[in-house]
Motif scaffolding. Sequence first.
Motif, short mmCIF file in Angstrom:
data_model
loop_
_atom_site.label_atom_id
_atom_site.label_comp_id
_atom_site.label_asym_id
_atom_site.label_seq_id
_atom_site.Cartn_x
_atom_site.Cartn_y
_atom_site.Cartn_z
N LEU A 60 0.82 -1.21 0.00
CA LEU A 60 0.00 0.00 0.00
C LEU A 60 0.85 1.25 0.00
N THR A 61 1.97 1.23 0.73
CA THR A 61 2.85 2.40 0.76
C THR A 61 3.43 2.68 -0.63
N MET A 62 3.95 1.66 -1.30
CA MET A 62 4.52 1.87 -2.63
C MET A 62 3.44 2.29 -3.62
N TYR A 63 2.26 1.73 -3.47
CA TYR A 63 1.18 2.09 -4.41
C TYR A 63 0.79 3.56 -4.27
N THR A 64 0.56 4.00 -3.03
CA THR A 64 0.14 5.39 -2.82
C THR A 64 1.24 6.37 -3.20
N GLN A 65 2.50 6.05 -2.88
CA GLN A 65 3.60 6.97 -3.19
C GLN A 65 3.87 7.03 -4.70
N LEU A 66 3.84 5.90 -5.37
CA LEU A 66 4.09 5.90 -6.81
C LEU A 66 2.92 6.50 -7.58
N TYR A 67 1.72 6.35 -7.07
CA TYR A 67 0.55 6.89 -7.77
C TYR A 67 0.62 8.41 -7.85
N ASN A 68 1.14 9.05 -6.79
CA ASN A 68 1.24 10.51 -6.78
C ASN A 68 2.43 11.01 -7.60
N ARG A 69 3.27 10.11 -8.06
CA ARG A 69 4.46 10.51 -8.82
C ARG A 69 4.39 10.09 -10.28
N GLY A 95 11.82 8.84 -1.23
CA GLY A 95 12.68 8.99 -2.38
C GLY A 95 13.05 7.65 -2.98
N LEU A 96 14.09 7.68 -3.79
CA LEU A 96 14.54 6.46 -4.46
C LEU A 96 15.10 5.45 -3.47
N ALA A 97 15.86 5.92 -2.47
CA ALA A 97 16.42 5.02 -1.47
C ALA A 97 15.32 4.37 -0.64
N ALA A 98 14.30 5.14 -0.27
CA ALA A 98 13.18 4.59 0.49
C ALA A 98 12.42 3.55 -0.33
N PHE A 99 12.27 3.82 -1.62
CA PHE A 99 11.59 2.86 -2.49
C PHE A 99 12.37 1.54 -2.58
N ALA A 100 13.69 1.63 -2.74
CA ALA A 100 14.52 0.42 -2.81
C ALA A 100 14.48 -0.35 -1.49
N ALA A 101 14.53 0.37 -0.36
CA ALA A 101 14.48 -0.30 0.94
C ALA A 101 13.13 -0.97 1.16
N ALA A 105 12.50 -4.92 1.71
CA ALA A 105 11.77 -5.43 2.89
C ALA A 105 10.57 -6.26 2.47
N LEU A 106 9.93 -5.89 1.38
CA LEU A 106 8.81 -6.69 0.89
C LEU A 106 9.27 -8.08 0.47
N GLY A 107 10.41 -8.17 -0.18
CA GLY A 107 10.96 -9.48 -0.54
C GLY A 107 11.28 -10.32 0.67
N LEU A 108 11.85 -9.69 1.71
CA LEU A 108 12.14 -10.44 2.94
C LEU A 108 10.86 -10.93 3.61
N ALA A 109 9.85 -10.10 3.61
CA ALA A 109 8.59 -10.49 4.25
C ALA A 109 7.95 -11.67 3.53
#
Length: 309
Positions: A60-69, A95-101, A105-109
């Motif tokens: 949900l975090t990646m979806y909402t952040q990428l949708y606005n960009r 930012g880009l670093a937060a997106f990569a992190a 983390a999603l892969g680890l989960a």
Amino acid sequence: MPCLLVLALSLWGGNRKILRIACTSSIVKSAKHTRHHGHITAESVTAPLGCIHAAFIFVLTMYTQLYNRLSFGWNTVKIDMSAARRDPLPIIPFGLAAFAATLFALGLALGTTIAVGMLFFIQMKIILRNKTSIESWIEEKAKDRIQYYQLDEVFVFPYDMGSRWKNFKQVFTWSGVPEGDGLAWPVREDCHQYSLTIEQLKQKADKRIRSVRYRVIEDYSGACCPLNKGIKTFFTSPCTEEPRIRLQKGEFILATRGLRYWLYGDKILDDASVEGVSRIRGWFPRNCVEKCPCDAETDQAPEGEKKNR
């Protein structure tokens, strides 16, 4: 839980019987830890649930952040990771670093959910059957032994109460402590504490009877992957923790099992053997030995001996 510890009564030295506790679970290492088996199983449930919850938040975090960009053109789609096209700006910078992190983390989960979920499935299978994979293997060998010798007996696994619910209640109790003290476990009415031990001793005796005697015709250094014994022998080396044994020409080996290019057995020691060493066993290349024709009768037990076992 009886499937985690096996009481094995083995022969040692001068036929002296001792009580040995052999752990057959990679998670529970002692009788003390078996008291926490229910908690370990509960952790294997809660860990995937927590990871699923975290993965849901990451998505949900990646979806909402990428949708606005996102900005769409006629033939292109652009992503601006510098700032969100939103007023007011989001509280959490992404930012880009937060997106990569977040993606990492999603892969680890997801990986933890799959791995620990499989562990929970294996643990529940063991609990409901009250039987580990090693004990299942012992039961299969018991059936093969009875069928091979055509005996009028039936092997009954002593720790299976005959009901999955009864097996389940042995681990998950109201007090949180599984039944049993790590040494003595509840068994079926037609069995006793040493039913599995007696069957293991019968299988060991049968293993010695059906062993084949070999004579060493070529020296072997005991290397894990010998280069001078052939390419196929090199690439088919057994991937186990069991040792290799050094061979010298003229020695004798009792082989109990083997592969296509490797054999496993015990070295027949003479009176001149090293003091303090009662048994030397391990893997060795098949092309280093030859079968002794004088001991062909050891390949199959005599008929009279079959009926007496």
